[in-house]
Design a protein around this motif. Sequence first.
Motif, PDB file in Angstrom:
ATOM      1  N   ILE A 137       0.780  -1.189  -0.026  1.00  0.00           N
ATOM      2  CA  ILE A 137      -0.035  -0.040  -0.070  1.00  0.00           C
ATOM      3  C   ILE A 137       0.759   1.122   0.066  1.00  0.00           C
ATOM      4  O   ILE A 137       0.527   2.328   0.405  1.00  0.00           O
ATOM      5  CB  ILE A 137      -1.018   0.049   1.297  1.00  0.00           C
ATOM      6  N   GLY A 164     -11.241  -2.877   0.487  1.00  0.00           N
ATOM      7  CA  GLY A 164     -10.176  -3.838   0.325  1.00  0.00           C
ATOM      8  C   GLY A 164      -8.619  -3.261   0.724  1.00  0.00           C
ATOM      9  O   GLY A 164      -8.212  -3.843   1.630  1.00  0.00           O
ATOM     10  N   GLN A 165      -8.499  -1.815   0.321  1.00  0.00           N
ATOM     11  CA  GLN A 165      -7.397  -1.020   0.759  1.00  0.00           C
ATOM     12  C   GLN A 165      -7.496  -0.886   2.269  1.00  0.00           C
ATOM     13  O   GLN A 165      -6.489  -1.052   2.781  1.00  0.00           O
ATOM     14  CB  GLN A 165      -7.399   0.035  -0.165  1.00  0.00           C
ATOM     15  N   LEU A 184      -6.241  -3.325   4.178  1.00  0.00           N
ATOM     16  CA  LEU A 184      -4.618  -3.701   4.100  1.00  0.00           C
ATOM     17  C   LEU A 184      -4.014  -2.579   5.068  1.00  0.00           C
ATOM     18  O   LEU A 184      -3.063  -2.942   5.766  1.00  0.00           O
ATOM     19  CB  LEU A 184      -4.340  -3.461   2.728  1.00  0.00           C
ATOM     20  N   LEU A 200     -12.131  -7.989  -0.188  1.00  0.00           N
ATOM     21  CA  LEU A 200     -10.939  -7.830  -1.029  1.00  0.00           C
ATOM     22  C   LEU A 200     -10.688  -8.553  -2.272  1.00  0.00           C
ATOM     23  O   LEU A 200     -11.554  -9.545  -2.417  1.00  0.00           O
ATOM     24  CB  LEU A 200      -9.713  -8.610   0.146  1.00  0.00           C
ATOM     25  N   HIS A 216      -6.163 -10.109  -5.805  1.00  0.00           N
ATOM     26  CA  HIS A 216      -4.657  -9.712  -5.561  1.00  0.00           C
ATOM     27  C   HIS A 216      -4.261  -9.322  -4.255  1.00  0.00           C
ATOM     28  O   HIS A 216      -3.483  -9.491  -3.624  1.00  0.00           O
ATOM     29  CB  HIS A 216      -4.289  -8.882  -6.693  1.00  0.00           C
ATOM     30  N   GLU A 217      -5.607  -8.830  -3.608  1.00  0.00           N
ATOM     31  CA  GLU A 217      -5.455  -7.889  -2.224  1.00  0.00           C
ATOM     32  C   GLU A 217      -5.510  -9.236  -1.248  1.00  0.00           C
ATOM     33  O   GLU A 217      -4.812  -9.326  -0.044  1.00  0.00           O
ATOM     34  CB  GLU A 217      -6.453  -7.012  -1.931  1.00  0.00           C
ATOM     35  N   ARG A 240      -1.990 -10.780  -0.982  1.00  0.00           N
ATOM     36  CA  ARG A 240      -1.243 -10.242  -0.184  1.00  0.00           C
ATOM     37  C   ARG A 240      -1.374 -10.333   1.088  1.00  0.00           C
ATOM     38  O   ARG A 240      -0.545 -10.426   1.893  1.00  0.00           O
ATOM     39  CB  ARG A 240      -1.377  -8.539  -0.544  1.00  0.00           C
TER      40      ARG A 240
END
Length: 250
Positions: free
Chosen positions: A141, A155-156, A159, A182, A185-186, A189
């Motif tokens: 991020i 989603g962000q 994170l 999410l 791809h999140e 991670r």
Amino acid sequence: MTLAVDGVTKRYGGIIALEDVSLTVGAGEVVGLIGPNGAGKTTLFDIVSGVQAPSAGTVRLDGRAITTTSPERRARAGIRRTFQRVQLYGHLSVEDNILTATEWRGGGGGLLADLVGAPTRARRERERRARVASVMEAVGIADLAPLPAGSLPIGQARLVELARAVVDEPRVLLLDEPASGLADHEAERFAAQVARLRASDVAVVLVEHDVGFVMGQCDRVVVLDLGRVLAEGSPTEIQQHPAVRAAYLG
Ligand SMILES: Nc1ncnc2c1ncn2[C@@H]1O[C@H](COP(=O)(O)OP(=O)(O)OP(=O)(O)O)[C@@H](O)[C@H]1O
Ligand SMILES: [Mg+2]
């Protein structure tokens, strides 16, 4: 560190949210906690993190009872969590949200050191910012650093909350539905971070409705149903467990 929950019961008036729940999570272990809505998963996190007191039972960290220890002191002892409903400072930048999670250590020297701009304080501030930068990088991020946290999609934001929870080397980490909302791809991670935490001997409890995510990440799974432990075992054992299939996996 080892987290142990021993015979915990929680009543809210007539509702029994948890009934005689016991659970141990060792250093470097990832334990999944699954169960239908209202099973008591978040309540268990509230009791371990100290925002709710149990009606009965004990919470222990490395054998020492912490049942009456304040949430702040538990956090300092290394118990961190993320929330099912993300809790960030919406008006602060992503970077500052993560920085605030390191602030309790202080800069050293207090107010006077602030006023005279003592070199140790400036150095520690630099170290803290460097640590925040490396965690943002690890979680993926870094490019969000200057944005207000309130502007981020879910989603962000999850994170960012993860970064907040891990920036200060937790010993016990409670993740409440981290993969909910999410993108793939999140979630990858996130899974990579869980693997990293396991490798650095953090005791992780993962609450998640995404059964695939849980089975992929966890060494052991505990199933809660109506506040009771319905089953406990390896992901494979849980997937084959008749009562679990009936109650939860359908
Ligand atoms: N502060 C509270 N006051 C009263 N009842 C509560 C409180 N918190 C939880 N409960 C009740 O306790 C039970 C367990 O709730 P909890 O939120 O722990 O379940 P959960 O397993 O996290 O569910 P979900 O999967 O929907 O997040 C529910 O019946 C809920 O309504
Ligand atoms: Mg919940």
